[in-house]
Design an enzyme around this catalytic site. Structure first.
Site, PDB file in Angstrom:
ATOM      1  CB  SER A 226      -0.803   0.022   1.161  1.00 20.04           C
ATOM      2  OG  SER A 226      -1.557   1.280   1.268  1.00 20.04           O
ATOM      3  CE1 TYR A 239      -4.533  -2.406   5.062  1.00 19.11           C
ATOM      4  CE2 TYR A 239      -3.470  -0.129   4.839  1.00 19.11           C
ATOM      5  CZ  TYR A 239      -4.188  -1.307   4.229  1.00 19.11           C
ATOM      6  OH  TYR A 239      -4.261  -1.401   2.871  1.00 19.11           O
TER       7      TYR A 239
HETATM    8  P1  NAD Z   1     -11.581  -5.968  -0.521  1.00 17.06           P
HETATM    9  O1  NAD Z   1     -12.212  -5.608   0.791  1.00 17.06           O
HETATM   10  O2  NAD Z   1     -12.151  -6.149  -1.562  1.00 17.06           O
HETATM   11  O3  NAD Z   1     -10.712  -7.167  -0.148  1.00 17.06           O
HETATM   12  C1  NAD Z   1      -9.882  -7.444   1.112  1.00 17.06           C
HETATM   13  C2  NAD Z   1     -10.292  -9.027   0.820  1.00 17.06           C
HETATM   14  O4  NAD Z   1      -9.434  -9.648   2.359  1.00 17.06           O
HETATM   15  C3  NAD Z   1     -11.763  -9.524   1.335  1.00 17.06           C
HETATM   16  O5  NAD Z   1     -12.554  -9.497   0.091  1.00 17.06           O
HETATM   17  C4  NAD Z   1     -11.617 -10.727   2.239  1.00 17.06           C
HETATM   18  O6  NAD Z   1     -12.055 -11.681   1.185  1.00 17.06           O
HETATM   19  C5  NAD Z   1     -10.294 -10.858   2.557  1.00 17.06           C
HETATM   20  N1  NAD Z   1     -10.266 -10.921   4.003  1.00 17.06           N
HETATM   21  C6  NAD Z   1     -10.011 -10.162   4.893  1.00 17.06           C
HETATM   22  N2  NAD Z   1     -10.061 -10.846   6.012  1.00 17.06           N
HETATM   23  C7  NAD Z   1      -9.774 -12.038   5.912  1.00 17.06           C
HETATM   24  C8  NAD Z   1      -9.579 -13.529   6.596  1.00 17.06           C
HETATM   25  N3  NAD Z   1      -9.475 -13.302   8.008  1.00 17.06           N
HETATM   26  N4  NAD Z   1      -9.465 -14.716   6.014  1.00 17.06           N
HETATM   27  C9  NAD Z   1      -9.556 -14.556   4.446  1.00 17.06           C
HETATM   28  N5  NAD Z   1      -9.763 -13.435   3.748  1.00 17.06           N
HETATM   29  C10 NAD Z   1      -9.645 -12.262   4.419  1.00 17.06           C
HETATM   30  O7  NAD Z   1     -10.513  -4.868  -0.596  1.00 17.06           O
HETATM   31  P2  NAD Z   1      -9.364  -4.144  -1.332  1.00 17.06           P
HETATM   32  O8  NAD Z   1      -9.243  -2.987  -0.981  1.00 17.06           O
HETATM   33  O9  NAD Z   1      -9.232  -4.758  -2.667  1.00 17.06           O
HETATM   34  O10 NAD Z   1      -8.083  -5.121  -0.620  1.00 17.06           O
HETATM   35  C11 NAD Z   1      -7.224  -5.833  -1.248  1.00 17.06           C
HETATM   36  C12 NAD Z   1      -5.726  -5.605  -1.012  1.00 17.06           C
HETATM   37  O11 NAD Z   1      -5.533  -4.221  -1.313  1.00 17.06           O
HETATM   38  C13 NAD Z   1      -5.569  -5.481   0.602  1.00 17.06           C
HETATM   39  O12 NAD Z   1      -4.289  -5.957   0.955  1.00 17.06           O
HETATM   40  C14 NAD Z   1      -5.502  -4.169   1.060  1.00 17.06           C
HETATM   41  O13 NAD Z   1      -4.827  -3.688   1.991  1.00 17.06           O
HETATM   42  C15 NAD Z   1      -4.836  -3.493  -0.435  1.00 17.06           C
HETATM   43  N6  NAD Z   1      -5.088  -1.959  -0.547  1.00 17.06           N
HETATM   44  C16 NAD Z   1      -6.213  -1.686  -0.652  1.00 17.06           C
HETATM   45  C17 NAD Z   1      -6.308  -0.029  -0.822  1.00 17.06           C
HETATM   46  C18 NAD Z   1      -7.605   0.705  -0.844  1.00 17.06           C
HETATM   47  O14 NAD Z   1      -7.764   1.793  -0.828  1.00 17.06           O
HETATM   48  N7  NAD Z   1      -8.740  -0.124  -1.210  1.00 17.06           N
HETATM   49  C19 NAD Z   1      -5.208   0.794  -1.077  1.00 17.06           C
HETATM   50  C20 NAD Z   1      -3.988   0.140  -0.609  1.00 17.06           C
HETATM   51  C21 NAD Z   1      -3.826  -1.289  -0.331  1.00 17.06           C
END
Ligand code: NAD
Ligand code: MG
Length: 334
Positions: A226, A239
């Site tokens: 991130s 986080y």
């Molecule tokens: P998202 O909610 O769509 O995806 C996160 C997923 O994590 C969930 O769908 C869930 O299936 C999974 N998860 C959480 N806890 C879990 C557990 N205990 N067991 C199994 N699965 C679990 O959101 P996203 O933003 O697409 O996140 C994907 C990645 O992107 C993450 O690593 C997040 O940190 C990163 N990210 C997101 C952003 C943002 O702004 N959305 C920014 C930087 C990084």
């Protein structure tokens, strides 16, 4: 929700679940594989006006949240991503593959010719079903493996099941994460700290360790870090720490695995419109202006990361390892 360039097709993409699936069903494998040579060339799209910008409607979901309940619905590339055989015959496991960035990668991988296993939490089954249907619509194998990756035994079983049902493993995407906003360190409990590290760091360690014996030269590991690894937000300290750890894990593992022909890279997104944010990742009032502080003036949509996940998985990036690839809308990043 209003759109600056408001094309009808964009409204449909951001429409309800039924619309997304109906549109997906219309995408034939031939079209998805980029064999539609008669298509009229499209002009380049202005990235500023391409997708919704704040203010967004106020919305709160219970974690982990569902993409299908977001307003506007995120664009994971359901109707837009076109493949060109860049991952033909590869086998991929994607954690958090039901929604958000993981779903965008899953759709793109399938349209590039890969079989895809996705992990997610059981309560996310409605989102996961849509992804499974989209993968199968490409004629690729879809394997749904729900379960909680905070558990080491489950992580080992997850990899075992993925390998058995896919018939091997070439691409591992460590993408699942937990993000819970707390304005003060005094409100950050040991339980939350522990759960964030278990989900974001320990699970990546357990799953990667279990996957290693199955990977062969040419395989790729991609982990979602991130912008918080470089420019941490003050309200998600635990986080941000995990995202720094993911980046360093990727760089160290790249050195360890390069002689074996296995590449390891990280992706560092800025603000992206996914269920992570309305389900505790951001305070509700901050979500309304989510992405407004980027030079682009809007959050990214998961579809805008699909190309990076494909590139890092494919042979085209065969000399890129130990790197962090950002998509941050202009501020922060490696
Ligand atoms: P998202 O909610 O769509 O995806 C996160 C997923 O994590 C969930 O769908 C869930 O299936 C999974 N998860 C959480 N806890 C879990 C557990 N205990 N067991 C199994 N699965 C679990 O959101 P996203 O933003 O697409 O996140 C994907 C990645 O992107 C993450 O690593 C997040 O940190 C990163 N990210 C997101 C952003 C943002 O702004 N959305 C920014 C930087 C990084
Ligand atoms: Mg989800």
């Amino acid at each position: 929700m209003s759109f600056n360039d408001s094309p009808a097709s964009r409204r449909q993409i951001m429409g309800g679940a039924a619309t997304g699936l109906a549109a997906a069903a219309l995408v034939t494998p031939a079209f998805a594989q980029g064999q539609d040579t008669a298509a009229t060339p499209a002009p380049p799209e202005n990235p500023v006006t391409r997708y919704p910008a704040p203010p967004f409607p106020e919305q709160v979901q219970e974690p982990p949240g569902l993409a299908g309940k977001m307003d506007p619905r995120p664009d994971h590339g359901e109707t837009s991503y076109r493949g060109s055989g860049r991952l033909t015959g590869r086998k991929a496991l994607i954690t958090g593959g039901d929604s958000g960035i993981g779903r965008a990668a899953a759709i793109a991988y399938a349209r590039e010719g890969a079989d895809v296993a996705i992990n997610y939490l059981p309560v996310e089954e409605p989102d996961a079903r849509e992804v499974v249907e989209l993968i199968r619509a490409e004629g690729r194998k879809a394997v749904a493996l729900p379960g909680d990756i905070q558990d080491e035994a489950f992580c080992q079983q997850l990899v075992q099941d993925a390998v058995e049902q896919l018939g091997g493993l070439d691409i591992l995407v460590n993408n699942a994460a937990k993000q819970v906003s707390q304005d003060s360190l005094l409100d950050l409990s040991t339980e939350q700290f522990d759960a964030t590290f278990k989900t974001n760091v320990y699970a990546m360690f357990w799953i990667t360790k279990a996957a290693l014996p199955h990977l062969r030269p040419g395989s790729a590991i991609i982990s979602t870090s991130s912008v918080n690894a470089y420019d941490p937000s003050e309200n998600i300290v635990d986080y941000a720490m995990t995202k720094g750890a993911i980046m360093i894990f990727s760089k160290a593992m790249a050195k360890q695995l390069a002689p074996k022909g296995i590449r390891v890279n990280a992706v560092a997104p800025g603000p992206f419109w996914t269920p992570l944010q309305p389900s505790g990742g951001q305070p509700p009032d901050k979500l309304v202006s989510f992405g407004a502080d980027t030079p682009m003036g809007r959050p990214g949509q998961p579809a805008e990361l699909a190309g990076i996940y494909v590139l890092l998985a494919s042979d085209e990036a065969s000399y890129s390892t130990g790197q962090v690839f950002a998509a941050v809308g202009g501020r922060g990043g490696p």
